[in-house]
Design a protein around this motif. Structure first.
Motif, short mmCIF file in Angstrom:
data_model
loop_
_atom_site.label_atom_id
_atom_site.label_comp_id
_atom_site.label_asym_id
_atom_site.label_seq_id
_atom_site.Cartn_x
_atom_site.Cartn_y
_atom_site.Cartn_z
N LYS A 38 0.83 -1.20 0.00
CA LYS A 38 0.00 0.00 0.00
C LYS A 38 0.87 1.25 0.00
CE LYS A 38 -4.27 -1.51 2.24
NZ LYS A 38 -5.10 -1.39 3.46
N SER A 39 1.92 1.24 0.83
CA SER A 39 2.81 2.41 0.89
C SER A 39 3.47 2.66 -0.45
CB SER A 39 3.87 2.19 1.97
OG SER A 39 3.29 2.00 3.23
N VAL A 40 3.88 1.59 -1.12
CA VAL A 40 4.49 1.72 -2.44
C VAL A 40 3.50 2.32 -3.43
CG1 VAL A 40 5.36 0.43 -4.42
CG2 VAL A 40 6.19 -0.10 -2.12
N MET A 41 2.27 1.83 -3.42
CA MET A 41 1.25 2.34 -4.34
C MET A 41 0.94 3.81 -4.06
SD MET A 41 -1.47 -0.80 -4.59
CE MET A 41 -0.99 -2.44 -5.12
N ILE A 42 0.84 4.18 -2.80
CA ILE A 42 0.56 5.58 -2.46
C ILE A 42 1.70 6.48 -2.92
CG2 ILE A 42 0.30 7.19 -0.53
CD1 ILE A 42 -1.20 4.95 0.96
N GLY A 43 2.94 6.03 -2.70
CA GLY A 43 4.09 6.82 -3.16
C GLY A 43 4.09 7.00 -4.66
N LEU A 44 3.75 5.95 -5.40
CA LEU A 44 3.71 6.05 -6.86
C LEU A 44 2.57 6.95 -7.32
CD1 LEU A 44 4.45 2.31 -7.74
CD2 LEU A 44 5.98 4.27 -8.06
N ALA A 45 1.45 6.92 -6.61
CA ALA A 45 0.34 7.81 -6.95
C ALA A 45 0.73 9.27 -6.73
CB ALA A 45 -0.90 7.46 -6.13
N VAL A 46 1.43 9.53 -5.63
CA VAL A 46 1.92 10.89 -5.37
C VAL A 46 2.90 11.33 -6.45
CG1 VAL A 46 3.26 12.30 -3.77
CG2 VAL A 46 1.50 10.77 -2.90
N ALA A 47 3.79 10.42 -6.86
CA ALA A 47 4.75 10.74 -7.92
C ALA A 47 4.04 11.07 -9.22
CB ALA A 47 5.72 9.58 -8.12
N SER A 48 2.96 10.35 -9.52
CA SER A 48 2.20 10.63 -10.74
C SER A 48 1.55 12.00 -10.67
CB SER A 48 1.15 9.54 -10.94
OG SER A 48 0.46 9.74 -12.15
N VAL A 49 1.02 12.35 -9.50
CA VAL A 49 0.41 13.68 -9.34
C VAL A 49 1.47 14.78 -9.53
CG1 VAL A 49 -0.67 15.24 -7.67
CG2 VAL A 49 -1.47 12.88 -7.88
N ILE A 50 2.66 14.56 -8.98
CA ILE A 50 3.75 15.53 -9.14
C ILE A 50 4.10 15.69 -10.61
CG2 ILE A 50 6.20 15.92 -8.69
CD1 ILE A 50 5.78 14.60 -5.96
N THR A 51 4.14 14.59 -11.35
CA THR A 51 4.48 14.65 -12.78
C THR A 51 3.51 15.54 -13.54
OG1 THR A 51 5.49 12.45 -12.77
CG2 THR A 51 4.70 13.28 -14.88
N TRP A 52 2.21 15.34 -13.32
CA TRP A 52 1.23 16.12 -14.06
C TRP A 52 1.18 17.57 -13.58
CZ3 TRP A 52 -0.03 14.10 -18.40
CH2 TRP A 52 -0.06 12.72 -18.55
N THR A 53 1.50 17.80 -12.30
CA THR A 53 1.57 19.17 -11.80
C THR A 53 2.73 19.93 -12.45
OG1 THR A 53 0.64 18.48 -9.67
CG2 THR A 53 1.79 20.59 -9.73
N VAL A 54 3.89 19.26 -12.54
CA VAL A 54 5.04 19.88 -13.20
C VAL A 54 4.72 20.17 -14.67
CG1 VAL A 54 7.43 19.49 -13.94
CG2 VAL A 54 6.73 18.90 -11.62
N LEU A 55 4.02 19.24 -15.32
CA LEU A 55 3.65 19.46 -16.72
C LEU A 55 2.83 20.73 -16.89
CD1 LEU A 55 3.30 18.57 -19.69
CD2 LEU A 55 1.31 17.24 -18.95
N ALA A 56 1.81 20.91 -16.04
CA ALA A 56 0.95 22.09 -16.16
C ALA A 56 1.72 23.37 -15.85
CB ALA A 56 -0.25 21.94 -15.23
N ALA A 57 2.47 23.36 -14.74
CA ALA A 57 3.16 24.58 -14.31
C ALA A 57 4.28 24.96 -15.28
CB ALA A 57 3.73 24.38 -12.90
N LYS A 58 5.09 23.99 -15.68
CA LYS A 58 6.22 24.29 -16.55
C LYS A 58 5.77 24.66 -17.96
CE LYS A 58 9.80 24.17 -15.37
NZ LYS A 58 10.73 25.21 -14.88
N THR A 59 4.66 24.09 -18.43
CA THR A 59 4.14 24.46 -19.74
C THR A 59 3.73 25.92 -19.76
OG1 THR A 59 3.37 22.21 -20.22
CG2 THR A 59 2.33 24.00 -21.43
N LEU A 60 3.03 26.36 -18.73
CA LEU A 60 2.63 27.77 -18.65
C LEU A 60 3.85 28.68 -18.55
CD1 LEU A 60 -0.44 27.51 -16.23
CD2 LEU A 60 -0.46 27.86 -18.71
N GLU A 61 4.82 28.28 -17.73
CA GLU A 61 6.03 29.10 -17.56
C GLU A 61 6.81 29.23 -18.87
OE1 GLU A 61 10.19 29.14 -14.92
OE2 GLU A 61 8.76 27.48 -14.77
N LEU A 62 7.00 28.11 -19.55
CA LEU A 62 7.75 28.13 -20.81
C LEU A 62 7.02 28.92 -21.88
CD1 LEU A 62 9.25 24.56 -21.20
CD2 LEU A 62 10.48 26.69 -21.53
N ARG A 63 5.70 28.75 -21.95
CA ARG A 63 4.93 29.46 -22.97
C ARG A 63 5.01 30.97 -22.76
NH1 ARG A 63 -0.87 27.04 -23.70
NH2 ARG A 63 0.48 25.29 -24.28
N LYS A 64 4.87 31.40 -21.52
CA LYS A 64 4.93 32.83 -21.22
C LYS A 64 6.32 33.39 -21.48
CE LYS A 64 4.14 36.14 -17.47
NZ LYS A 64 3.75 36.29 -16.03
#
Length: 251
Positions: A38-64
């Motif tokens: 369970k701990s492994v799965m939760i950690g991987l889920a958090v990592a996936s959320v971080i990945t998509w958060t970085v995608l959204a934030a960095k895309t806006l930063e780079l575009r601007k």
């Protein structure tokens, strides 16, 4: 041997079926998994959320940043002098404004040595190179976590799988049965960890490579702007213009 291969009677099969999980969906397997899995799965889920958060934030930063840099480059290339470029560039284009400010500062500090044009251009180029490097480092912030997730998530998921399968084999020994219906749920729970590791890793690698290309394009744009600023300094020197533009850029 023949007795072992004979199908189990309904009476003997009922206790085995009673021990199986009622819900074999992904959520049900997560709930019934070992706490380490369970701990492994939760950690991987958090990592996936971080990945998509970085995608959204960095895309806006780079575009601007890229849009501001292109507009500033057009203004600098259209200016006839360094002073005119300072007045034309929007101060929100921080990288371009910093490049112009550095060139203007060097021209002011070299006001008594303008006859050495090559030396002045060399000093200006040195300042511009440092600003280019700093802009590139700032733009890569946040992308290193994608590389880390992409490199480690499959192995983290594999650890959860190994741990879960190990528990399944311990359960086989304890129940003294090799009935696949009994051990399959535990193995499926373990394999779910590997699946989550791949779900976290594959997008992270793809997004990291995407940003690597986008950041390289942004660095090239900053390099073009730096070259345009250096051309303005050279042009002013050829005309004998001693410009004293004043531009302050917040760090």
């Amino acid at each position: 041997m023949i007795a072992c291969l004979a199908p189990a009677s309904p009476a003997s099969a009922q206790p085995m079926a009673g021990g199986l999980p009622d819900d074999l969906t992904a959520w049900g397997m997560f709930i019934s998994a070992d706490w380490i899995v369970k701990s492994v799965m939760i950690g991987l889920a958090v990592a996936s959320v971080i990945t998509w958060t970085v995608l959204a934030a960095k895309t806006l930063e780079l575009r601007k940043a890229a849009a501001a840099q292109r507009a500033a480059l057009a203004a600098i290339e259209g200016a006839r002098s360094l002073e005119a470029a300072v007045m034309a560039v929007d101060r929100e284009a921080l990288v371009s404004a910093a490049l112009l400010a550095a060139a203007a500062a060097e021209v002011r500090q070299s006001a008594d040595a303008l006859q050495d044009g090559e030396g002045l251009k060399e000093r200006v180029a040195s300042r511009l190179d440092r600003i280019e490097a700093a802009a590139g480092r700032r733009m890569t912030r946040g992308t290193s976590v994608l590389a880390t997730i992409g490199a480690t998530a499959p192995f983290v998921g594999l650890f959860g799988t190994v741990w879960g399968i190990m528990n399944s084999f311990i359960g086989i020994a304890a129940s003294q049965t090799t009935n696949l219906a009994v051990v399959a749920p535990g193995i499926a729970e373990a394999l779910l960890a590997t699946a989550m590791g791949l779900v976290a890793a594959i997008p992270a690698v793809v997004i990291y490579n995407h940003f690597a290309r986008q950041i390289a394009a942004f660095k090239a744009l900053v390099g073009d702007t730096s070259a345009a600023v250096l051309r303005l300094v050279s042009r002013d020197l050829s005309r004998g213009i001693v410009g004293k533009p004043d531009l302050h850029v917040a760090e």
